[in-house]
Design an enzyme around this catalytic site. Structure first.
Site, PDB file in Angstrom:
ATOM      1  N   LYS A   1       0.757  -1.172   0.218  1.00  6.87           N
ATOM      2  CA  LYS A   1      -0.047   0.058   0.011  1.00  6.87           C
ATOM      3  C   LYS A   1       0.941   1.270  -0.048  1.00  6.87           C
ATOM      4  O   LYS A   1       2.071   1.268   0.489  1.00  6.87           O
ATOM      5  CB  LYS A   1      -0.866  -0.067   1.198  1.00  6.87           C
ATOM      6  CG  LYS A   1      -2.003  -0.998   1.181  1.00  6.87           C
ATOM      7  CD  LYS A   1      -2.717  -1.069   2.642  1.00  6.87           C
ATOM      8  CE  LYS A   1      -3.775  -2.027   2.820  1.00  6.87           C
ATOM      9  NZ  LYS A   1      -4.780  -2.001   1.881  1.00  6.87           N
ATOM     10  N   ASP A   8      -7.620  -3.147  10.498  1.00  6.98           N
ATOM     11  CA  ASP A   8      -8.027  -4.026   9.434  1.00  6.98           C
ATOM     12  C   ASP A   8      -8.687  -5.294  10.041  1.00  6.98           C
ATOM     13  O   ASP A   8      -8.963  -6.236   9.252  1.00  6.98           O
ATOM     14  CB  ASP A   8      -7.135  -4.298   8.309  1.00  6.98           C
ATOM     15  CG  ASP A   8      -7.501  -4.780   6.857  1.00  6.98           C
ATOM     16  OD1 ASP A   8      -8.990  -4.238   6.873  1.00  6.98           O
ATOM     17  OD2 ASP A   8      -6.954  -5.509   6.193  1.00  6.98           O
ATOM     18  N   ASP A  28      -2.847  -7.482  -1.831  1.00  9.44           N
ATOM     19  CA  ASP A  28      -3.630  -6.798  -0.922  1.00  9.44           C
ATOM     20  C   ASP A  28      -5.078  -7.112  -1.208  1.00  9.44           C
ATOM     21  O   ASP A  28      -5.881  -6.342  -0.173  1.00  9.44           O
ATOM     22  CB  ASP A  28      -3.359  -5.250  -1.382  1.00  9.44           C
ATOM     23  CG  ASP A  28      -3.946  -4.146  -0.395  1.00  9.44           C
ATOM     24  OD1 ASP A  28      -3.785  -4.573   0.690  1.00  9.44           O
ATOM     25  OD2 ASP A  28      -4.219  -3.046  -0.706  1.00  9.44           O
ATOM     26  N   GLU A  33      -6.692  -9.725   0.440  1.00  9.89           N
ATOM     27  CA  GLU A  33      -5.969 -10.706   1.227  1.00  9.89           C
ATOM     28  C   GLU A  33      -7.300 -11.171   2.290  1.00  9.89           C
ATOM     29  O   GLU A  33      -7.397 -12.234   2.457  1.00  9.89           O
ATOM     30  CB  GLU A  33      -4.715 -10.650   1.989  1.00  9.89           C
ATOM     31  CG  GLU A  33      -4.994  -9.615   3.417  1.00  9.89           C
ATOM     32  CD  GLU A  33      -5.680  -8.143   3.228  1.00  9.89           C
ATOM     33  OE1 GLU A  33      -6.315  -7.874   4.400  1.00  9.89           O
ATOM     34  OE2 GLU A  33      -5.457  -7.507   2.079  1.00  9.89           O
ATOM     35  N   ARG A  56     -10.280 -11.671   1.913  1.00  7.00           N
ATOM     36  CA  ARG A  56     -11.259 -12.853   1.177  1.00  7.00           C
ATOM     37  C   ARG A  56     -10.443 -13.969   1.452  1.00  7.00           C
ATOM     38  O   ARG A  56     -11.413 -15.193   1.454  1.00  7.00           O
ATOM     39  CB  ARG A  56     -11.507 -12.313  -0.186  1.00  7.00           C
ATOM     40  CG  ARG A  56     -10.631 -12.255  -1.097  1.00  7.00           C
ATOM     41  CD  ARG A  56     -10.855 -11.403  -2.488  1.00  7.00           C
ATOM     42  NE  ARG A  56     -10.988 -10.035  -2.092  1.00  7.00           N
ATOM     43  CZ  ARG A  56     -11.268  -8.892  -2.899  1.00  7.00           C
ATOM     44  NH1 ARG A  56     -11.635  -9.428  -4.282  1.00  7.00           N
ATOM     45  NH2 ARG A  56     -11.121  -7.748  -2.434  1.00  7.00           N
TER      46      ARG A  56
END
Length: 497
Positions: free
Chosen positions: A275, A286, A345, A347, A349
């Protein structure tokens, strides 16, 4: 220091100093408790001069007039009181707390002309005060440049209402809800160097004190189960992953469980698909989905909910070291389905896919709901005012939407469909982990749908609501605890025996 309140409920009370809070409906000539706090009827003139009309959440703050047993009086408007719902009482309490930061003693008069006060309303008012007062200051050693941090005594709050017995009973439940929300907020607000997967799992383990059964699966155990999708995300970090399984057995033995699954990426650098540096510090949040599930399990246990509930959280850290997974890698999930990693990124899921399959395969619940700070795309679509709702079951979706209206943790239903499913087909594997820029939140949900079979399922994308949301009467914190009250209301209204 955050303000802590100590509540009591009484049918009558004469303040001995401190602040008196008097509720007043729009258009009413008199406020609650005026006969006690304003024996010489001075407040009506003050309200006229201050143009106070009782509009919802408006306040008028005055030095107590001659003859008053209080030192200070706050008039609090509640608007057209006949239409007040649970959330309105919460917000009224929050608005009161915002005016009382320096108070040492508080008396709240609720029973005003034109206002119907139930026991739950009184309890919600108190909970609203607590929710507004929450702040996360664990790492602040000083209040200001020259004032050391000190331990603060709780502020005594007496709530005056005729519904004392009902209020006391309802407040027990309200406190359980508040504790769950604050636990979720604490977890989201914690820095990632303090709260890794192992430390988060230990926090969840503490729910055993409330009667929750907690199992913690290690990396080795997940490998035996074939959780290649989740473990692929974790392999770039020196901190080992964990899968936490929480069970609350408050229902009948024959009743199927309701299941809640949370994404718990304790810090997300994006991995090799790293990122931008600007704003990356926010990625400590997150794990907002996992925090909400943990907070919910606390609520259900603390209030002895008559339901069988399962909470599963997948805890990983997404880092870009030499052993991290690469774009183009293909991993095999617990379901046996293979996944081409296009973007490391995307990730969350991968973590949820294995967690959902594990939940369904082991417990066969009557429904599954996952929560995840999954996509920036949902923020493009809905900003931070609504969370995205995706579901394969209309009945479950309607129940969630209704719960969102009650709690004002609002959801907006988004589409699923074969057209979107095609967007995640891969040339080299059964699927890929991103469908490109367009419809990003939808293709992410479509990915998750491949791991739920025919079980009624809903996915809540809370990327815009779990952290950094605009502050309001109920939340002054970066981490909001979004989802805890929503899902407790869902269970309360539809699934308790």
């Amino acid at each position: 220091m955050p303000t802590k309140f100590e509540f009591s409920f009484s049918k009558s009370h004469r303040p001995a100093g401190g602040v008196a809070v008097l509720l007043q409906a729009a258009g009413a000539k008199e406020a609650a408790g005026a006969a006690v706090a304003d024996p010489e009827s001075v407040l009506a003139k003050a309200a006229k001069i201050g143009k106070f009309t009782g509009k919802a959440l408006s306040t008028l703050d005055v030095i107590a007039p001659h003859g008053s047993p209080a030192d200070r009086i706050v008039l609090l408007g509640v608007g057209h009181a006949a239409g007040m719902g649970d959330h309105d009482w919460l917000k009224a309490g929050g608005a009161a707390a915002a005016k009382l930061r320096s108070a040492e003693k508080i008396t709240v008069f609720l029973d005003a002309p034109g206002i119907e006060v139930t026991g739950k309303a009184a309890a919600d008012f108190a909970l609203g005060m607590e929710m507004n007062a929450y702040s996360f200051e664990s790492y602040k050693t000083r209040k200001s440049d020259d004032e050391p941090k000190t331990t603060q005594k709780p502020v005594k709050v007496t709530i005056v209402t005729a519904t004392v017995i009902a209020a006391k009973k309802a407040f027990g439940t309200a406190q359980a809800v508040g504790e769950g929300v604050f636990l979720a907020r604490d977890l989201v607000n914690e820095p990632a160097n303090v709260l890794g997967p192992v430390e988060f799992a230990a926090r969840a383990k503490e729910l055993e004190k409330l009667g929750v059964e907690v199992e913690i699966l290690t990396e080795r155990e997940m490998k035996k189960l074939g959780m290649g999708a989740l473990l692929g995300v974790a392999q770039g970090s020196s901190r080992p992953p964990r899968l936490v399984v929480m069970q609350w057995k408050g229902g009948k033995a024959k009743d199927k469980s309701v299941a809640f699954i949370g994404k718990g990426v304790v810090f997300d650098t994006g991995g090799i698909s790293i990122k931008p540096a600007s704003g990356m510090e926010d990625m400590k949040g997150d794990m907002g989905g996992a925090a909400a599930v943990t907070g919910l399990m606390h609520v259900l246990a603390a209030r002895k909910a008559a339901v069988n509930a399962i909470g599963i959280i997948g805890l990983v850290e997404n880092m870009p070291d030499g052993s991290a997974q690469r774009p183009g890698d293909i991993v095999t999930s617990m379901s046996g389905q293979t996944i081409e990693v296009i973007n490391t990124d995307a990730e969350g899921r991968l973590v949820l896919g294995d967690a959902l399959w594990y939940c369904n395969d082991r417990f066969k619940p009557q429904l599954m709901i996952d929560l995840a700070t999954l996509t920036g795309a949902i923020m493009v679509a809905l900003s931070n005012h609504y969370a995205g709702l995706f579901s394969n079951d209309d009945r479950l979706a309607e129940q969630l939407l209704a719960a969102g209206l009650v709690t004002q943790e609002r959801l907006w239903r988004m589409p699923l469909g074969k057209e979107y499913d095609k967007m995640i087909d891969s040339k080299f594997a059964d699927m890929k982990n991103t469908g490109g820029r367009h419809g990003g939140s939808v293709t992410a949900a479509q990915f998750l749908k491949r791991f739920v079979k025919d079980t009624p399922w809903a996915h809540l994308d809370i990327a815009g609501t779990a952290m950094g949301s605009p502050t309001d009467e109920l939340n002054q914190s970066w981490g909001s605890g979004f989802g805890v009250r929503l899902l407790d209301q869902l269970v309360r209204a539809n699934y308790e025996s």
